[in-house]
Write a protein that holds these residues in place. Structure first.
Motif, PDB file in Angstrom:
ATOM      1  N   ASP A 166       0.818  -1.214   0.000  1.00 28.50           N
ATOM      2  CA  ASP A 166       0.000   0.000   0.000  1.00 28.50           C
ATOM      3  C   ASP A 166       0.850   1.262   0.000  1.00 28.50           C
ATOM      4  N   TYR A 200       2.336   4.478   5.613  1.00 29.48           N
ATOM      5  CA  TYR A 200       1.314   5.392   6.143  1.00 29.48           C
ATOM      6  C   TYR A 200       1.904   6.430   7.104  1.00 29.48           C
ATOM      7  N   LEU A 230      -0.190  10.411   2.224  1.00 28.59           N
ATOM      8  CA  LEU A 230      -0.716  11.528   1.440  1.00 28.59           C
ATOM      9  C   LEU A 230      -0.995  12.734   2.333  1.00 28.59           C
ATOM     10  N   LYS A 260      -4.219   7.798   7.557  1.00 30.25           N
ATOM     11  CA  LYS A 260      -5.414   7.381   6.834  1.00 30.25           C
ATOM     12  C   LYS A 260      -5.174   7.132   5.352  1.00 30.25           C
ATOM     13  N   SER A 261      -4.029   7.517   4.840  1.00 30.33           N
ATOM     14  CA  SER A 261      -3.803   7.384   3.407  1.00 30.33           C
ATOM     15  C   SER A 261      -2.323   7.157   3.147  1.00 30.33           C
ATOM     16  N   SER A 262      -2.041   6.656   1.969  1.00 30.16           N
ATOM     17  CA  SER A 262      -0.656   6.433   1.585  1.00 30.16           C
ATOM     18  C   SER A 262      -0.563   6.365   0.064  1.00 30.16           C
ATOM     19  N   THR A 270      -2.388   4.011  -4.554  1.00 28.18           N
ATOM     20  CA  THR A 270      -2.770   4.961  -3.522  1.00 28.18           C
ATOM     21  C   THR A 270      -4.052   4.470  -2.869  1.00 28.18           C
ATOM     22  N   ASN A 271      -4.275   4.875  -1.617  1.00 27.17           N
ATOM     23  CA  ASN A 271      -5.497   4.488  -0.934  1.00 27.17           C
ATOM     24  C   ASN A 271      -5.855   5.551   0.088  1.00 27.17           C
ATOM     25  N   TYR A 272      -7.118   5.595   0.427  1.00 34.12           N
ATOM     26  CA  TYR A 272      -7.590   6.615   1.378  1.00 34.12           C
ATOM     27  C   TYR A 272      -8.705   6.017   2.228  1.00 34.12           C
ATOM     28  N   GLN A 273      -8.644   6.256   3.540  1.00 39.62           N
ATOM     29  CA  GLN A 273      -9.664   5.793   4.470  1.00 39.62           C
ATOM     30  C   GLN A 273     -10.823   6.782   4.472  1.00 39.62           C
ATOM     31  N   ARG A 276     -12.582   1.987   2.904  1.00 37.24           N
ATOM     32  CA  ARG A 276     -11.304   2.425   2.360  1.00 37.24           C
ATOM     33  C   ARG A 276     -11.320   2.221   0.846  1.00 37.24           C
ATOM     34  N   TYR A 280      -9.032   2.005  -2.741  1.00 41.04           N
ATOM     35  CA  TYR A 280      -7.707   1.704  -3.270  1.00 41.04           C
ATOM     36  C   TYR A 280      -7.705   1.917  -4.786  1.00 41.04           C
TER      37      TYR A 280
END
Length: 890
Positions: free
Chosen positions: A313, A316, A338, A344-346, A388-391, A397, A399
């Motif tokens: 991922d 974080y 991010l 919460k994101s990466s 990239t992903n975000y909660q 979440r 992706y």
């Protein structure tokens, strides 16, 4: 502290008092206090002799006033919906669990994360020693357990991490987040780890093999490149072409019978340089699972094996990166959050660029110069990974991951010959110049995209909705030009041009929804559905041919084909007893192409029995089908192989496989695994003999059957300064096609009777180790002409034709294949940076293993005459080859 003191005093003091009359009238007020505090106030203010254990009292807020109430009514109010009751005992009032009520259960769910980066850990074990049961995390690090109320000890473990323990008082649904730190002590290094080979008997995918990324980085590498695909060559039951060329072939299947996915999306060509390297950048891979036995129902569409690759991922918590430089490529990776601080994101982005051309092009130019040519060959490739992903919320979440890669090969040359011819009529030499030019261009590339929404619907139900896109595009161009020129006087006597351009592609788009459901401690249910469309363009050819006498051009196209697929599946991993687990399920698929509909039911079943502390048995049966076919037109796995669908003329391929095995621990350091299997394959597809990828494929193919059976053995040493494994396969595989070999059964090309692989890693310290692997196998099957004869049609008066008679198909064998590779790794750090230096040698003793045979013309003296004769000469790919790689991580 006051509560504990009061409780102790109460236990001793109240033992000597007569129990209070439950009808005693009491005045008391509770204002927003916990139940435990309310009970202490009854003891403190009203001298009620209560006996209870603190750990059974649940969290419950009390806000009530009682004026002249019976003590019994007050206790009834306080203990309602708590699962507790009271009775007179020991001259006191004893509060205890109400055994007459059904035991309440609650879900304990959560995620297991890497403490350093915050990334989720896939396949981590969650185990309860008291129950001798547990579960494991899914592809997003999520787990769920249904536990009775009370205190439980939970153990969390994963290879390479320190085991964590947590004492939990379960009184309601609970969500956990477990951070696991790296282990300071090196874990046993194994290339694969059967998932059930843990201290715990969790209902896991015991029939899979998890490729150990740490071991892959330590083992000898081709060109200094750690590679996922090449590491599978060391597994029992897995074959490859000479020196890894052409893909992987598992238990009698061809390279198109392997489902290879990245983040759940199929990849249709995984090779760089025909298999010397794969398209998977090792710096972005989180886990790699390989299944060749009874893989579960959630995996679809291939007959032989599954390689399930999940990418990382990204970090974080902090910005980090890595740079690698080797002989074959350079790589760079950058990752981080991010948004800073919220975890919460990466993001992660990684690129790899080929450096092969830096030493390939000048060497080939020099070689062609020795052959009288002016020309060379160039080869380049690149890979790009991004994720990239975000909660969106604690339970949702998003992706997004993508891959793009491309390969380009160009081979060109020009040869000029000057000669003269003596003209007896004029008495002078006439000069001529013959010029020959050629150029070949091949380019191919993959595009893979996945947009995924991960959601927790309930504490025991997780959903993953994914939009996927995967495409493979191939372009192949060639031109041949020759001219004959008389230089004095200047005159063009002959000119020829032959040029063509070929294109082929496959484009796959789908949407799927997968559910993970934990209905109880002993069940882990997965189910889902998928709908997709695949567009095939099997080939388009444009060509142009020109001479001095005539000119022409043409266009040939294999019709594009659109297909649609709908599938559903369900499977259950069930632990019947602490030592007995089963996995059962089915995959149902429908495939629509043209006017044809196919409906296929594929049941799966496997069993694992831990018969004793050190011995276990497994058994499995599966039926698999695939609507896609890979037509091989190249002996060395070039990308000109065609992906084509089932049609109204071509049925889907099917296979049924049975396997039975045993797993035996030999002391504390050794593990032996043995598995016997039998696989029957039907509706296999192959080009008819003499056909190439340019021809109309649908009218030039043959369908047939295949059979594979054998024994796979592996012996692993899992601890100590020296670790490693020995794998051996004794196998048979054959084919029967109506239009090949006159309908007679013949050995499959990859029918390798004996296949032995040995790998070893010796660690001198945490920083320095040496590694080696040795491969030995009987030769692959191939065909050569037995004889030639002259044939002429009766009464035609035509020129006789020379015909080669190949005899029985694949009746010859390559020489025994063997190769020794060596590697050394040194790790060190300084100024906040981590360094890794690798050096090694491929084919240490320079074994000449032929890749293929070519026909060569030689001239010699026979019976006093100058005679031309032909012989077959093996073409070697890999001589002794040094490797080096240096990486810096920050």
């Amino acid at each position: 502290m006051r509560k504990q003191i009061l409780l102790v005093l109460g236990l001793f003091f109240c033992a000597f008092l007569q129990a209070q009359n439950l009808n005693q009238r009491i005045n008391i007020q509770f204002s927003q206090i916990q139940l435990e505090d309310a009970l202490f106030e009854l003891m403190d203010q009203e001298q009620v002799p209560l006996l209870f254990r603190n750990d059974i009292i649940p969290d419950k807020t009390i806000n009530a006033s009682f004026n002249d109430y019976d003590l019994g009514d007050i206790l009834d109010f306080l203990l309602q919906n708590t699962g507790l009751t009271y009775r007179i005992a020991y001259q006191s009032i004893l509060i205890e669990k109400d055994t007459s009520l059904p035991l309440q259960e609650h879900y304990v769910s959560g995620r297991i994360l890497d403490q350093e980066s915050g990334e989720s850990i896939i396949g981590a074990a969650v185990y309860l020693p008291e129950l001798q049961q547990g579960t494991y995390t899914n592809e997003y690090g999520q787990f769920s357990l249904l536990l009775p109320e009370g205190k439980w000890m939970l153990n969390f473990s994963y290879i390479g991490y320190q085991e964590q323990q947590l004492s939990l008082n379960v009184q309601a649904d609970t969500t956990l987040s477990i951070d696991m730190p790296y282990s300071l002590m090196l874990d046993p290094i194994t290339l694969w780890d059967t998932a059930n080979n843990q201290a715990y008997h969790t209902p896991n995918d015991w029939n899979l093999e998890k490729l150990d990324l740490n071991a892959i980085n330590l083992l000898p590498r081709f060109g200094g490149e750690a590679d996922i695909i090449r590491s599978t060559h060391l597994l029992p039951g897995v074959q490859s072409g000479p020196d890894g060329i052409g893909g992987i072939f598992v238990r009698g299947g061809n390279s198109g019978h392997n489902l290879i996915t990245v983040d759940g999306v199929p990849v249709y060509n995984v090779n760089h340089a025909s298999g010397l390297l794969s398209v998977f950048n090792p710096d972005v891979v989180k886990t790699a699972k390989f299944l060749k036995g009874a893989y579960p129902a959630r995996y679809e569409g291939r007959l032989a094996s599954v390689l399930d690759i999940r990418t990382r991922d990204g970090n974080y918590k902090s910005l980090s990166g890595k740079v690698d430089l080797g002989l074959l490529s350079g790589r760079a990776t950058l990752e981080g959050p991010l948004t800073k601080g919220d975890h919460k994101s990466s993001f992660l982005i990684a690129g790899r660029l080929s450096l092969v051309n830096q030493f390939l092009e000048p060497r080939i130019r020099s070689y062609k110069g020795t052959q009288g040519e002016d020309g060379s060959s160039t080869y380049n490739f690149y890979d790009l990974n991004a994720k990239t992903n975000y909660q969106l919320s604690p339970k949702n979440r998003l992706y997004l991951s993508l891959y793009k890669g491309s390969d380009d090969f160009d081979n060109f040359g020009e040869q000029r010959d000057v000669f003269s011819f003596f003209n007896p009529n004029t008495g002078v030499n006439v000069p001529f110049r013959l010029t020959q030019e050629y150029q070949e261009e091949v380019s191919w590339g993959n595009d893979v995209v996945a947009l995924r929404w991960n959601s927790e619907i309930r504490p025991n139900l997780f959903a993953n909705t994914t939009l996927t896109y995967s495409a493979l595009n191939l372009k192949f161009g060639y031109s041949l030009r020759d001219s004959l020129l008389r230089t004095e006087p200047l005159e063009l006597l002959n000119f020829g041009l032959d040029a063509g351009w070929y294109q082929s592609s496959i484009e796959d788009m789908a949407v799927k929804v997968d559910f993970d459901w934990h209905p109880g401690m002993n069940h882990y249910v997965r189910f889902g559905l998928k709908g997709g469309n695949i567009r095939f363009q099997p080939g388009t050819l444009q060509y142009n041919a020109t001479t001095l006498e005539n000119a022409g051009n043409g266009f040939q196209q294999n019709r594009p084909i659109h297909s649609n697929e709908i599938s559903i599946y369900a499977e259950n991993n069930q632990q019947i007893r602490p030592n007995l687990s089963i996995n059962y399920g089915a995959h149902f698929s429908s495939f629509f192409v043209g006017q044809e509909d196919y409906w296929l039911f594929q049941p799966r079943f496997s069993l694992y029995w831990q018969a004793g502390q050190k011995i276990a048995f497994s058994a499995s049966a599966r039926k698999t089908s695939q609507f896609l076919h890979l037509l091989g037109s190249s002996a060395i796995g070039l990308p000109t192989d065609l992906w084509v669908p089932s049609t109204d003329k071509i049925n889907p391929e099917e296979a049924i496989q049975y396997a039975i095995g045993t797993h035996l621990d030999l002391g504390q350091k050794w593990r032996l695994e043995v598995e016997a299997y039998h696989k029957q394959m039907t509706n296999l597809l192959s080009f008819s003999e003499g056909i190439t990828f340019i021809d109309d494929w649908e009218t030039n193919v043959s369908t047939g059957d295949g059979e594979a059976y054998g024994l796979d053995i592996s012996l692993q040493k899992t601890s100590g300064a020296t670790t490693g494994w020995i794998s051996y396969s004794y196998a048979f595989t054959n084919r029967t096609f109506d239009r090949i070999n006159f309908g007679n059964t013949y050995p499959f090309k990859y029918d390798r009777r004996h296949d032995l692989k040995i790998a070893a890693i010796h660690s001198f310290s945490d920083r320095f180790n040496l590694s080696a692997n040795f491969l030995f196998g009987t030769g692959l099957a191939f065909s050569l002409p037995d004889q030639n004869f002259t044939f002429q049609l009766p009464g035609s008066g035509s020129i006789p034709i020379n015909v080669l008679d190949f005899g029985g198909k694949n009746q010859y064998r390559f020489p025994v294949y063997h190769r020794l590779d060596f590697g050394a790794n040194y790790r060190f750090s300084g100024r906040g940076l981590q360094y890794h230096l690798y050096a090694g040698l491929t084919n240490l003793y320079d074994r000449s293993n032929p890749l293929y045979y070519r026909l060569r013309s030689d001239v010699g003296i026979r019976n006093g005459q100058l005679t031309q004769f032909k012989r077959f000469v093996g073409v070697q790919l890999l001589p002794i080859l040094p490797s080096v790689n240096f990486s810096i991580k920050f």
